[in-house]
Motif scaffolding. Structure first.
Motif, PDB file in Angstrom:
ATOM      1  N   ALA A   1       0.853  -1.204   0.000  1.00  0.00           N
ATOM      2  CA  ALA A   1       0.000   0.000   0.000  1.00  0.00           C
ATOM      3  C   ALA A   1       0.885   1.250   0.000  1.00  0.00           C
ATOM      4  O   ALA A   1       0.638   2.211  -0.733  1.00  0.00           O
ATOM      5  CB  ALA A   1      -0.925  -0.004   1.224  1.00  0.00           C
ATOM      6  N   ALA A   2       1.957   1.213   0.815  1.00  0.00           N
ATOM      7  CA  ALA A   2       2.856   2.372   0.900  1.00  0.00           C
ATOM      8  C   ALA A   2       3.536   2.613  -0.440  1.00  0.00           C
ATOM      9  O   ALA A   2       3.701   3.752  -0.892  1.00  0.00           O
ATOM     10  CB  ALA A   2       3.896   2.145   2.002  1.00  0.00           C
ATOM     11  N   GLU A   3       3.926   1.520  -1.103  1.00  0.00           N
ATOM     12  CA  GLU A   3       4.587   1.630  -2.405  1.00  0.00           C
ATOM     13  C   GLU A   3       3.639   2.224  -3.443  1.00  0.00           C
ATOM     14  O   GLU A   3       4.020   3.077  -4.259  1.00  0.00           O
ATOM     15  CB  GLU A   3       5.060   0.227  -2.826  1.00  0.00           C
ATOM     16  N   MET A   4       2.377   1.770  -3.369  1.00  0.00           N
ATOM     17  CA  MET A   4       1.363   2.272  -4.314  1.00  0.00           C
ATOM     18  C   MET A   4       1.203   3.793  -4.150  1.00  0.00           C
ATOM     19  O   MET A   4       1.076   4.532  -5.124  1.00  0.00           O
ATOM     20  CB  MET A   4       0.045   1.563  -4.003  1.00  0.00           C
ATOM     21  N   ILE A   5       1.247   4.251  -2.887  1.00  0.00           N
ATOM     22  CA  ILE A   5       1.110   5.699  -2.622  1.00  0.00           C
ATOM     23  C   ILE A   5       2.335   6.437  -3.179  1.00  0.00           C
ATOM     24  O   ILE A   5       2.209   7.425  -3.894  1.00  0.00           O
ATOM     25  CB  ILE A   5       0.949   5.952  -1.102  1.00  0.00           C
ATOM     26  N   ARG A   6       3.517   5.909  -2.872  1.00  0.00           N
ATOM     27  CA  ARG A   6       4.757   6.569  -3.339  1.00  0.00           C
ATOM     28  C   ARG A   6       4.811   6.672  -4.863  1.00  0.00           C
ATOM     29  O   ARG A   6       5.288   7.639  -5.415  1.00  0.00           O
ATOM     30  CB  ARG A   6       5.987   5.786  -2.852  1.00  0.00           C
ATOM     31  N   GLN A   7       4.303   5.622  -5.522  1.00  0.00           N
ATOM     32  CA  GLN A   7       4.402   5.559  -6.993  1.00  0.00           C
ATOM     33  C   GLN A   7       3.252   6.265  -7.699  1.00  0.00           C
ATOM     34  O   GLN A   7       3.199   6.270  -8.930  1.00  0.00           O
ATOM     35  CB  GLN A   7       4.388   4.086  -7.451  1.00  0.00           C
ATOM     36  N   TYR A   8       2.316   6.806  -6.955  1.00  0.00           N
ATOM     37  CA  TYR A   8       1.105   7.361  -7.587  1.00  0.00           C
ATOM     38  C   TYR A   8       1.480   8.443  -8.605  1.00  0.00           C
ATOM     39  O   TYR A   8       2.177   9.402  -8.274  1.00  0.00           O
ATOM     40  CB  TYR A   8       0.176   7.946  -6.507  1.00  0.00           C
ATOM     41  N   ASP A   9       1.030   8.283  -9.839  1.00  0.00           N
ATOM     42  CA  ASP A   9       1.326   9.308 -10.847  1.00  0.00           C
ATOM     43  C   ASP A   9       0.056   9.740 -11.584  1.00  0.00           C
ATOM     44  O   ASP A   9       0.115  10.213 -12.715  1.00  0.00           O
ATOM     45  CB  ASP A   9       2.411   8.832 -11.830  1.00  0.00           C
ATOM     46  N   GLY A  10      -1.091   9.538 -10.919  1.00  0.00           N
ATOM     47  CA  GLY A  10      -2.366   9.931 -11.518  1.00  0.00           C
ATOM     48  C   GLY A  10      -2.597  11.430 -11.375  1.00  0.00           C
ATOM     49  O   GLY A  10      -1.694  12.189 -10.993  1.00  0.00           O
ATOM     50  N   PRO A  11      -3.808  11.853 -11.697  1.00  0.00           N
ATOM     51  CA  PRO A  11      -4.119  13.280 -11.598  1.00  0.00           C
ATOM     52  C   PRO A  11      -4.019  13.780 -10.153  1.00  0.00           C
ATOM     53  O   PRO A  11      -4.123  12.994  -9.197  1.00  0.00           O
ATOM     54  CB  PRO A  11      -5.569  13.365 -12.094  1.00  0.00           C
TER      55      PRO A  11
END
Ligand code: SF4
Length: 350
Positions: free
Chosen positions: A8-18
């Motif tokens: 979950a933490a990785e998903m947040i760090r990698q977020y590149d959406g709007p």
């Protein structure tokens, strides 16, 4: 950190959406998110904004002026939680009034205030009743006890509020809310399903690091789906039903009224006042208080901070004229205030 939370933490760090604006409604969330360092892991396109969930912060200046009038002109003993004592009114704070001879008693609960009144029958004791659904039942209980025990020298000055219409008033300020865990234990989650049907998204969030990370990851995932959502990410504490007994004591003792919120103005049916049958314990009626329109320090931007329109450190007096030792506005006084969180966890690091 277990594997699920790491993902979950990785998903947040990698977020590149709007760009995404997430409002943490509750002051405890604001402080915990800072303390846990979660802001540091967010990419630039996720913005956390602080909302109006600190009861001391949203209490308007006029309320402090009412308390000052009770203390200085009506001769009442004011019983209150510590934070409110330092919040500036139009001309002074309750701490200043104490220096002028006003009697201010610090208490830890409304029941303490009621006990103090019982032990001091020669004093007229007024408890400053601020707070949301979590703390309001205790004020109701104190009033009911005072009526039952025949304690005529106790009253409360209400500034109790409910959150549901505040979310509606904040529509558009954020893409999703981190709903407050504590308030939700009383309200249950029905209100959030209703808000979702009205197009308002959010998740109920707990207070530990893994709970906050999970809640943020759920917001990212659900946002991708492109429709309003609600998820209870704090099911170990918050249930669908909430606390029926907590809601019932509020309903049978207080009734909804329009209420002024600092920064948000009057929000219809967002406040609570004692029902007519309890008017002998209602300080406004008992002491015939006039309507008081307070005026805050014009330099203070608490109102915009509480709506997420201004970061605390964008206020021109933040950390200069306004510090926790010398607060200019309520958001720097309260232990749950956004300005005090920025000062404690952010400003001090620069
Ligand atoms: S820094 Fe002080 S003056 Fe500025 S908004 Fe916050 S509380 Fe108000």
């Amino acid at each position: 950190m277990n594997e699920k939370i790491q993902k979950a933490a990785e998903m947040i760090r990698q977020y590149d959406g709007p760009g995404l604006r997430i409002m943490e409604v509750c002051g405890t969330h604001t402080h915990e998110i800072f303390r846990l360092g979660i802001r540091n892991m967010l990419p630039e396109n996720i913005r956390l904004i602080s909302g109006p969930g600190c009861p001391v912060c949203v209490t308007p200046v006029g309320y402090i002026d009412e308390a000052l009038m009770l203390a200085l002109e009506k001769g009442c003993t004011i019983a209150t939680f510590g934070d409110l004592v330092r919040v500036p009114g139009s001309e002074m704070s309750l701490a200043d009034a104490r220096a002028k001879g006003a009697k201010i008693e610090m208490v830890y609960s409304p029941l303490d205030a009621e006990k103090y009144a019982e032990e001091h029958p020669e004093e007229q004791v007024v408890f400053l009743s601020v707070g949301f659904e979590t703390t309001t039942p205790a004020s109701c209980l104190a009033v009911r006890n005072a009526r039952k025990a025949g304690i005529p020298n106790f009253a409360i000055l209400t500034a109790n509020k409910t959150m549901d219409n505040a979310y509606r008033a904040l529509r558009g300020s954020a893409d999703a809310f981190l709903y407050p865990g504590h308030v939700s234990t009383i309200t249950g989650t029905g209100i959030y399903h209703e808000l979702m049907r009205e197009g308002i998204s959010g998740v109920v969030c707990g207070f530990t690091g893994p709970e906050v990370i999970t809640a943020l990851a759920v917001i990212l995932k659900k946002t991708e789906e492109g429709r309003p959502f609600f998820v209870n990410c704090y099911p170990r504490v918050v249930t669908e039903e909430g606390s029926a007994s907590g809601r019932e004591i509020i309903r049978s003792t207080m009734e909804p009224v329009d209420a002024e919120w600092r920064g948000l103005g009057i929000i219809p049916s967002s406040g609570l006042a004692l029902r007519g049958e309890f008017e002998d314990w209602d300080a406004r009626k008992k002491f015939d208080l006039p309507e008081i329109k307070g005026h805050g320090n014009p330099a203070c931007r608490c109102g915009e901070v509480l709506q997420g329109k201004c970061r605390p450190d964008q206020c021109p007096v933040f950390g200069r004229a306004c510090t926790p030792e010398h607060p200019v506005g309520a958001c720097m006084v309260s232990g749950e205030g956004a300005c005090s969180a920025y000062y404690k966890y952010d400003f001090n690091r620069r």
